[in-house]
Design an enzyme around this catalytic site. Sequence first.
Site, PDB file in Angstrom:
ATOM      1  N   LYS A  81       0.853  -1.197   0.000  1.00  0.00           N
ATOM      2  CA  LYS A  81       0.000   0.000   0.000  1.00  0.00           C
ATOM      3  C   LYS A  81       0.886   1.244   0.000  1.00  0.00           C
ATOM      4  O   LYS A  81       1.899   1.298   0.712  1.00  0.00           O
ATOM      5  CB  LYS A  81      -0.904  -0.026   1.239  1.00  0.00           C
ATOM      6  CG  LYS A  81      -1.970   1.065   1.277  1.00  0.00           C
ATOM      7  CD  LYS A  81      -2.846   0.903   2.525  1.00  0.00           C
ATOM      8  CE  LYS A  81      -3.924   1.976   2.629  1.00  0.00           C
ATOM      9  NZ  LYS A  81      -4.754   1.804   3.831  1.00  0.00           N
ATOM     10  N   SER A 156      -9.668   1.890   2.864  1.00  0.00           N
ATOM     11  CA  SER A 156      -8.749   2.629   2.017  1.00  0.00           C
ATOM     12  C   SER A 156      -7.740   1.742   1.284  1.00  0.00           C
ATOM     13  O   SER A 156      -7.161   2.191   0.302  1.00  0.00           O
ATOM     14  CB  SER A 156      -7.996   3.661   2.855  1.00  0.00           C
ATOM     15  OG  SER A 156      -7.183   3.009   3.819  1.00  0.00           O
ATOM     16  N   SER A 180      -9.920  -0.401   7.108  1.00  0.00           N
ATOM     17  CA  SER A 180      -9.328  -0.224   5.779  1.00  0.00           C
ATOM     18  C   SER A 180      -8.634  -1.448   5.196  1.00  0.00           C
ATOM     19  O   SER A 180      -8.261  -1.443   4.025  1.00  0.00           O
ATOM     20  CB  SER A 180      -8.336   0.944   5.794  1.00  0.00           C
ATOM     21  OG  SER A 180      -9.046   2.157   5.778  1.00  0.00           O
TER      22      SER A 180
END
Lengths: 485, 477, 100
Positions: A81, A156, A180
Amino acid sequence: MTAAELNALTVHDALARLDNGDCTSVDLVDALAAEIQTRDGDLGAFVSVDVDTARAEAEAADRARAAGKGGRLCGIPIAVKDVLNVRGQPCTCASRILDGYVAPYDATAIARLRAEGAVFLGRTNMDEFAMGGSTENSALHVTRNPRNRAYVPGGSSGGSAAAVAGGLALCALGTDTGGSIRQPAAFCGCVGLKPSYGRVSRYGLTAFASSLDQIGPMTRTVRDAALLQEILSGVDPLDATSVAAPVPPYAAQLTTDLRGVTLGVPAEYGVEGLDAGVDKAVREAIARCRALGARVVEVSLPHTAYAIATYYIVATAEASANLARFDGVRYGKRCADAQDPLDLYKRTRAAGFGPEVKRRIILGTYVLSSGYHHAYYLKAQKVRTLIRRDFEQAFAVCDALLTPCTPTPAFRIGEKTQDPLQMYLGDIFTVTANLAGIAGLSVPCGATPEGLPIGLQILGPAMKEENVLRVGHANETARGEGWIG
Amino acid sequence: MNYRISIGLEVHVQLQTRSKMFCGCAVAFGAAPNTHVCPVCLGYPGAMPAMNREAVVLTVRTGLMIGSTISTYSKFDRKSYFYPDMPKNYQITQYDRPLCENGTVVADGGDGAKTVRIRRIHLEEDVAKNTHFAQASGVDFNRAGVPLMEIVTQPDMTSPEDAFHFLLALKQILQYADVSGCNLEEGNIRCDVNCSVRPEGQEELGTKTELKNLNTFKGVLHALKYESERQMEVLRTGGRVAQETRRWDADAGETYSMRSKEDAHDYRYFPEPDLMPVVLTEGEVDAWRAALPEMPGDRRTRLVRDHGIPEYDAGVLVADKALADYFEAAAKLAQNAKAVSNWMMTEMLRLLGETERDIRTVPITPAALASLVKLVDARTLNSNTAKEIFAELFATGGDPDAMVKQRGLAQVSDRGAIGALVDAAMAENPGPVADFRGGKVAAAKFLVGQVMKKSKGKADPQLVAKLLEEKLAGGGM
Amino acid sequence: MNAESAPANRIDVRYVANLARLALTEEEVATFQGQLGQIVDYVQAIDRLDVTGIEPTSHAHLQQNVFRSDVARPSLDQASVLRNAPASRDGLLLVPKIVE
């Protein structure tokens, strides 16, 4: 092996293939790179891919393996990420304000994976600074749900979920502040583990809300998540909040039955707006657990109704301070022709942050500001204590809790962008784990008639990742569908 | 109308640690800019603070030295404000649970001792250093993150001189506690000052102003003199003192209002989520208390008692810990504390003053001074020669024994040799010899001088006098 | 946001944005005013709870005394620091002139 076969492997399968000599790490990198080249223009899972570096790392891993010196992830490509620092790579947090920043260091989680021979394939899209639940808040581009391109992948960590579920990465790292990791895993149909607070070092994770953030694995199977978690877990002198608890061999402890396990179902989970398909799939999962030998009891988490309010006060307050450092002075993008430092700050941040980040910074600044601090921030901290106690009481009578991961399956791209509050309310099942600091796992447990995946959330006591992994693995095995590439 | 002045200080003291407060960067003064920096002290994305235990120990030690209550539970908070010298745009500091609370410092000014109450001591991180160019400012983050202890007083000082003497007393304690280099040139101690005036007879304090940028004790003195006068003048002419932050301009000798600080007062404190609380047990604190270094007052008493030096000398020596350390080191080697003290009080202090040197860096070592004292005690050197040697040692260092040997400086104390010189002097000066014998005792002094001259200063003056007396009395020649 | 339900709470968005060093357009001020008002209305739900005697939670777990020993370690090299900086001169990071 064909590229399609390579891209569909689980981490454990890939390790077995590498061991057998059926493929090399370079083969894995090349196959994924080609697939990303072909399909990611549409999917949008990655924000950057450094094939040359990944290939060099893969070659080194192949040499190490040949010499019998490979680590536990030797040669396994992993997607990261865009919020985690990897030495020599950009780390934009999907924000324009970090344009041009190159990380001079590895996050501890990255260093641990590197030490085990992992290969860093690329960086995945996300909501800007991890603020959002659809990856639509990325300043870079849209990420689509690999199961249905019209839908969001969640967020996210939407890019990581889309890459793993969409065949562009064998595994990935996500981060979870209020859901997330778990929510995008549920939306895309992969496994996502949010470890207990302090289980994984946050050093090198660009902070959103420091008392809630955790790094965790996103994988195709629970067994893969268990392996990654074994490597990620552990105390770190660079993170004072990391915990020196022993790390059990999670993967080796997995079982296919649930005999002797007591599972709690919170009375409060039947919330308004709970999708019927989600409800059905979760009830089936509860029945499945019972069939596997678990005892199921009802428990109560009476302060759940206050969780989202508490979460959005605490998280934005911490974020308002954490994001103050993005000011165009030491790194990143700066506005042109600033008259003085004040002008530099205000215009750099105005141009560099997207609307959701600005909204949360303003909210967080407000709840900490003079005159409001006690009514909002301090009060929320006290409610947080009550939420923690709810879980302490629940875990006194059960080993893990079962809930839906999300009240609804993935929604359409653009559906909620104009209504931030509606977006926040979707976090109802996930934020409590972060507020209480406990472990949470999302595993696929079915799909809607439209084919959108549904996630079962399994919550376990702090530092008891083995509990949620065991329940998740037994469910996954009993469903028997395996991972769908 | 007469006015009363009230002054409170916030003293920022850089702690003497090897590494910074929250990262492993070395604490170093004068390094090339931005060379002692890392992701933590630059506020890079993802970096996290890791607390330096030594900084906590030094802060607690300071608190113990001044009689503070040491908090068994203490925590860190974020204080938010944007400024280019602040890497994260929040400072990690301690808001409501500082490490130390209360305590007192006794400031001994010219007009008697004054007790200043301390409110609290907390630990925080220093900010970067700004340099100003014509069109821009430059920031060096080497200083950012250096452990900084903030000592906050009550507004107990009633004159600029009080504040000055308080700072001297505090510096002395900090040196004794060995917590800070206390080097003002390197910015180890910096002050913010609160000052208010009120008409005599009024109980409540007047409106205060805060003065920033005070880097020297003299600066504090001058700024407070200026500022208290300024406020009195405002009141005298019927005006009102504005509550504001002012900056001391040492060159202009004035304070002026700082507009830039206007809206900076909503600091939005909240507990630092990246750091865990500091919990100290009473046992731990007691152990630290037992291991405290000697306080200046105790040392003074001990020097008088153990070394037999005068009160006054002891007071001068302990005023600067390094001076007292030097004295004790030399006294131990010389086995003659009084002589060492005399050298320190006279030649040493004079030369230190003239050359503006620091006792810690002078070339003359305590061992060299001790050797010099021994040479004098053994009458190998007379006092004039010794003074010359001292000056040389002070300037360039060296070993007095070797110098005496090499240059043949040893004083002549051989009876035969000196006797011959006395005989010669008497033979050459029959007049004074006759005067002496005629009852003019003073004539002997002249003759001693003649003998010393013949010996080129190397003769032992006491032996010369003795032999001369014998020979004059003996009536020879 | 739902236009029909005007929020009961009014955040002084302009003031708070200035504290947070965010320049906002008029349009942003108006949008955020509405959205944040609604959100604040919502989070005020916690007002209904009695938290008398409840200790605040700042950390999800109760560790204490997590220290590092006072050992100096290598710093970043200056060149990499300057490469990340938007503007620098003679090793210093440049900002618009600070007026005090």
